[in-house]
Design a protein around this motif. Sequence first.
Motif, mmCIF file in Angstrom:
data_model
loop_
_atom_site.group_PDB
_atom_site.id
_atom_site.type_symbol
_atom_site.label_atom_id
_atom_site.label_comp_id
_atom_site.label_asym_id
_atom_site.label_seq_id
_atom_site.Cartn_x
_atom_site.Cartn_y
_atom_site.Cartn_z
ATOM 1 N N ARG A 203 7.673 -39.872 75.235
ATOM 2 C CA ARG A 203 7.183 -39.727 74.412
ATOM 3 C C ARG A 203 6.047 -39.235 74.040
ATOM 4 N N ASN A 204 4.983 -40.402 74.205
ATOM 5 C CA ASN A 204 3.309 -40.218 74.474
ATOM 6 C C ASN A 204 3.497 -38.891 75.046
ATOM 7 N N TYR A 205 4.132 -38.725 76.777
ATOM 8 C CA TYR A 205 3.500 -37.004 77.112
ATOM 9 C C TYR A 205 3.821 -36.207 76.075
ATOM 10 N N MET A 206 5.098 -36.271 75.399
ATOM 11 C CA MET A 206 5.733 -35.569 74.290
ATOM 12 C C MET A 206 4.656 -34.979 73.254
ATOM 13 N N ARG A 207 3.709 -35.835 72.653
ATOM 14 C CA ARG A 207 3.099 -35.783 71.549
ATOM 15 C C ARG A 207 1.713 -34.192 71.214
ATOM 16 N N GLY A 208 1.528 -33.545 72.670
ATOM 17 C CA GLY A 208 0.977 -32.949 73.175
ATOM 18 C C GLY A 208 1.657 -31.571 73.649
ATOM 19 N N GLY A 209 2.134 -31.843 73.904
ATOM 20 C CA GLY A 209 3.107 -30.989 75.031
ATOM 21 C C GLY A 209 2.921 -31.654 76.419
ATOM 22 N N LEU A 210 4.006 -31.001 77.243
ATOM 23 C CA LEU A 210 3.741 -31.593 78.765
ATOM 24 C C LEU A 210 3.112 -30.599 79.353
ATOM 25 N N TRP B 87 0.721 -31.410 85.014
ATOM 26 C CA TRP B 87 0.362 -32.638 85.533
ATOM 27 C C TRP B 87 1.907 -33.937 84.959
ATOM 28 N N GLU B 88 1.751 -34.031 83.710
ATOM 29 C CA GLU B 88 3.015 -34.589 82.641
ATOM 30 C C GLU B 88 4.199 -35.121 84.211
ATOM 31 N N ARG B 89 4.393 -33.595 84.119
ATOM 32 C CA ARG B 89 6.349 -33.447 84.277
ATOM 33 C C ARG B 89 5.764 -33.553 85.418
ATOM 34 N N ASN B 90 4.762 -33.740 86.280
ATOM 35 C CA ASN B 90 5.526 -34.107 88.228
ATOM 36 C C ASN B 90 4.897 -35.131 87.987
ATOM 37 N N ASP B 91 4.173 -36.286 86.990
ATOM 38 C CA ASP B 91 4.757 -37.109 86.915
ATOM 39 C C ASP B 91 5.455 -38.175 86.304
ATOM 40 N N LEU B 92 6.204 -37.401 85.776
ATOM 41 C CA LEU B 92 7.664 -38.030 85.263
ATOM 42 C C LEU B 92 8.618 -37.770 86.365
ATOM 43 N N ASP B 93 8.233 -36.510 86.948
ATOM 44 C CA ASP B 93 9.280 -36.288 87.833
ATOM 45 C C ASP B 93 9.507 -37.430 88.910
ATOM 46 N N ARG B 94 8.451 -37.404 89.410
ATOM 47 C CA ARG B 94 8.013 -38.738 91.042
ATOM 48 C C ARG B 94 8.680 -40.137 90.180
ATOM 49 N N ARG B 95 8.003 -40.477 88.662
ATOM 50 C CA ARG B 95 8.339 -41.649 88.039
ATOM 51 C C ARG B 95 9.623 -42.337 87.751
ATOM 52 N N TYR B 96 10.855 -40.855 87.507
ATOM 53 C CA TYR B 96 12.297 -41.067 87.521
ATOM 54 C C TYR B 96 12.672 -40.765 89.033
ATOM 55 N N ASP B 97 12.522 -40.556 90.201
ATOM 56 C CA ASP B 97 12.441 -40.487 91.340
ATOM 57 C C ASP B 97 12.821 -41.919 92.142
#
Length: 123
Positions: A85-92, A95-105
Amino acid sequence: MMKKALIPVLAIAAASVAVPASAQNYDRYDRHDRYEQNRGGWQSISNRKYQLDRRIDVGLRNGSLSRREGRRLQTELNSLVRLERNYMRGGLTRWERNDLDRRYDRLAVQVRIERRDRDNRRW
């Protein structure tokens, strides 16, 4: 005479069916759904959240996860949702999308390990 006329008609009919099928775009870079889940490929973030939440719930229900393990994994999942949600405030960004991917993995691996470690099973 009729047989000679029938052969070209059948050939044209067969060609008219094959041409539209060959004109379809099978671009390997066109991944709107980013692979299906059963193929083991990439999933959308919302789908991954749902799948992880479901796997945690199933683990708690069938006893493969203890309450403490389930609570910890659910807390990590909720923190990932807040981070998203914090990342989505300004749009992903990429780098943020890859970070979320790594964390979900990483969380998916933790769920898999905790469900298979046999800590909470009766012998």
